[in-house]
Design a protein around this motif. Structure first.
Motif, PDB file in Angstrom:
ATOM      1  N   THR A   2       0.826  -1.191   0.035  1.00 38.17           N
ATOM      2  CA  THR A   2       0.063   0.039   0.125  1.00 38.17           C
ATOM      3  C   THR A   2       0.643   1.333  -0.214  1.00 38.17           C
ATOM      4  O   THR A   2       2.002   1.175   0.630  1.00 38.17           O
ATOM      5  CB  THR A   2      -1.111   0.075   1.276  1.00 38.17           C
ATOM      6  N   SER A   3       0.499   2.179  -0.998  1.00 38.86           N
ATOM      7  CA  SER A   3       0.995   3.751  -0.715  1.00 38.86           C
ATOM      8  C   SER A   3      -0.086   4.261  -1.528  1.00 38.86           C
ATOM      9  O   SER A   3      -0.952   4.005  -1.894  1.00 38.86           O
ATOM     10  CB  SER A   3       2.410   3.686  -1.100  1.00 38.86           C
ATOM     11  N   ARG A   4       0.309   5.705  -1.700  1.00 39.77           N
ATOM     12  CA  ARG A   4      -0.484   6.611  -2.458  1.00 39.77           C
ATOM     13  C   ARG A   4      -0.873   6.202  -4.004  1.00 39.77           C
ATOM     14  O   ARG A   4      -1.529   6.699  -4.729  1.00 39.77           O
ATOM     15  CB  ARG A   4      -0.162   8.157  -2.139  1.00 39.77           C
ATOM     16  N   SER A   5       0.429   5.614  -4.643  1.00 35.81           N
ATOM     17  CA  SER A   5       0.414   5.325  -5.997  1.00 35.81           C
ATOM     18  C   SER A   5      -0.925   4.319  -6.375  1.00 35.81           C
ATOM     19  O   SER A   5      -1.220   3.494  -5.780  1.00 35.81           O
ATOM     20  CB  SER A   5       1.596   4.491  -6.212  1.00 35.81           C
ATOM     21  N   GLU A   6      -1.446   5.149  -7.383  1.00 37.22           N
ATOM     22  CA  GLU A   6      -2.674   4.264  -8.053  1.00 37.22           C
ATOM     23  C   GLU A   6      -2.324   3.129  -8.745  1.00 37.22           C
ATOM     24  O   GLU A   6      -1.566   3.671  -9.809  1.00 37.22           O
ATOM     25  CB  GLU A   6      -3.660   5.215  -8.723  1.00 37.22           C
ATOM     26  N   MET A   7      -2.470   1.953  -8.507  1.00 39.88           N
ATOM     27  CA  MET A   7      -2.091   0.806  -9.762  1.00 39.88           C
ATOM     28  C   MET A   7      -2.977  -0.527  -9.427  1.00 39.88           C
ATOM     29  O   MET A   7      -3.581  -0.494  -8.210  1.00 39.88           O
ATOM     30  CB  MET A   7      -0.735   0.476  -9.439  1.00 39.88           C
ATOM     31  N   THR A   8      -2.997  -1.289 -10.247  1.00 32.10           N
ATOM     32  CA  THR A   8      -3.813  -2.439 -10.070  1.00 32.10           C
ATOM     33  C   THR A   8      -2.902  -3.650  -9.333  1.00 32.10           C
ATOM     34  O   THR A   8      -1.750  -3.393  -9.115  1.00 32.10           O
ATOM     35  CB  THR A   8      -4.283  -2.914 -11.325  1.00 32.10           C
TER      36      THR A   8
END
Length: 514
Positions: free
Chosen positions: A61-67
């Motif tokens: 988890t982190s702020r980066s949007e990814m699948t």
């Protein structure tokens, strides 16, 4: 009554055999620098060796949007780049087959709701089997209290059944004594001490752990391991590189906070501690805390007599000209942050009273080395060479050197006769090298530490009173240095360090060459 066999020593049995319970691991900062370089490769190598539990789930988890699939690809690429062994694609695919990604900022409730949902799905898939949970905080320290508070607010700090929840917190654990106490209070308001694993990756190194074996599995050293036989001890952690792209972090931390307060104080504790009853977490950490309590924090007016700081200036490293610290990118021109720190400490107890412990660390020194050098007192009478004034004999004191990096091993210097017609003595080295003594490749520190955290074995992790005791020693030095204006002493890049460091030594002591 039978005698314990070599594998039944009560000092070492038990903890190594603790099972690894099925676990879901959540990494906050799941694709940060530490996760890519250390954590994900460590997980792969554990999987390669069959050390992970059969049911193991990974969440990033982190702020980066990814699948999930994008996380899987990035994690695989990080492992291929940084693993200590060439990845087996079958093992890699199995490890990452069901990884999950939860995007969002660490203060957002949606992140913890997403984590709870994913962990719930893993629990459902396990049927009647209960999965433990481990949360790894691989983030900037400012996020530690935020994440802890949110985990508690969303009920993720405990399980309703028999499963266990653990939280692994990276360093630095506080930047002052007050901040360390405050962080401890916030963490322990949500988690119990038994759930908290404050990580110091130095303690996961094989050569550091070997200090326990070296001291407590070899009877020959105990009779001389005291003030009657040891003249001084030097602990060195030098680096030949500069700060690189870490100016944002390093200029706020400095050498004292970055290495001395945590890693080097841990080495000092392992060197000085009394033999524990066994290698259980509380027994080992109790003895380490006793060492820290025996070191008196300096008064402000004593700091100049027991501590030296400096910055590297321009010089040569690896045959190339390199800039000074103040000329590095993003470093303020008036920075008073030390890139070199040296201390003289005393452990005021029965075993060590009067023995000086010299600690030094620095960037842009002559070479990279981490070692502990124990210098014994000279022999009380020199019988060699007295009959030949033209060839006097000067005996060097015996010295035991434990090297953590780069060439892990143990070296003992002895006086031996040089072949010839006269009695001439010179030092010779007896060496033990890990690389030649053991065929197998040493695991990375994070492999051992991640496994121990999942086992619930806190022996190699820092306890709350231990973390605060380290800060009580360092805090007066930090405060005094922050209140003292610059400029700091300079030392040439690629050198042995600042000349001012010699002021810490007694007349009979000299710094080992780096």
């Amino acid at each position: 009554m039978s005698t314990p066999g070599p594998d039944e020593n009560p000092l070492v049995e038990g903890l190594e055999r603790l099972p690894v319970h099925p676990t879901s691991l959540v990494i906050f900062g799941g694709l940060g620098d530490l996760a890519k370089r250390k954590l994900l490769p460590a997980l792969y190598n554990l999987a390669h060796e069959g050390a992970l539990p059969e049911r193991f789930h990974l969440v990033g988890t982190s702020r980066s949007e990814m699948t999930d699939e994008e996380f899987r690809k990035e994690a695989a690429e990080a492992i291929r780049e940084h693993s200590r062994r060439e990845p087996d694609e079958t093992v890699l695919e199995a490890l990452l087959a069901d990884v999950r990604w939860v995007a969002g900022t660490f203060d957002s409730a949606s992140v913890y709701e997403g984590i709870a949902k994913v962990l719930g799905e893993f629990d459902e898939g396990a049927g009647a089997l209960t999965l433990n949970r481990a949360f790894y905080l691989s983030t900037a320290p400012d996020f530690f209290p935020v994440i802890v508070e949110q985990l508690g607010a969303h009920g993720l700090h405990e399980l309703p059944d028999e499963g266990e929840v653990r939280i692994i917190i990276e360093k630095p654990f506080g930047t002052t004594l007050a901040s360390a106490i405050d962080l401890n209070q916030k963490v322990l308001s949500v988690f119990s001490e038994q759930q908290v694993f404050r990580i110091d990756h130095y303690l996961g190194k094989e050569t550091v752990q070997n200090m326990l074996a070296f001291r407590f599995a070899n009877r020959m050293f105990e009779p001389v391991w005291n003030r009657d036989h040891i003249q001084s001890v030097q602990i060195t952690a030098s680096e030949d590189i500069g700060i690189g792209s870490r100016a944002g972090y390093y200029d706020q931390a400095g050498a004292l906070r970055d290495l001395v307060q945590n890693h080097m104080m841990q080495l000092l504790c392992l060197l000085c501690m009394e033999p524990p009853i066994d290698l259980g977490a509380d027994e080992v950490r109790n003895e380490k805390v006793k060492v820290l309590k025996a070191i008196r924090p300096p008064a402000p007016d004593e700091v100049d007599q027991m501590a030296v700081r400096a910055q590297y200036a321009k010089g040569s490293a690896g045959g190339e000209d390199v800039p000074g610290y103040l000329d590095e990118a993003d470093v303020p021109a008036d920075s008073n942050t030390e890139t070199y720190a040296a201390l003289r400490l005393h452990v005021q107890n029965w075993r060590w009273a009067g023995v000086p412990f010299y600690l030094r660390t620095g960037k842009r020194l002559a070479r990279k080395v981490t070692e502990i050098a124990v210098t014994l007192k000279p022999v009380p009478h020199v019988a060699f060479g007295g009959s030949d004034p033209a060839h006097p004999t000067t005996l060097m004191p015996n010295q035991l050197v434990l090297t953590m990096q780069p060439n892990e091993g143990v070296s003992l210097s002895l006086g031996a006769k040089i072949p010839g017609t006269r009695m001439r003595i010179r030092p010779v080295q007896m060496d033990f090298q890990y690389g030649t003594a053991f065929v197998s490749q040493s695991p990375e520190a994070y492999e051992r530490l991640i496994m121990d955290a999942m086992r619930g074995d806190a022996t190699l992790f820092t306890r709350n009173d231990e973390a605060e005791a380290q800060w009580r020693i360092m805090d007066p030095i930090v405060s005094t240095w922050e209140e003292t204006p610059g400029p700091l002493p300079q030392y040439e890049a690629g050198s042995q360090g600042p000349a001012e460091a010699a002021s810490l030594l007694r007349d009979v002591d000299t710094w080992r060459r780096i």
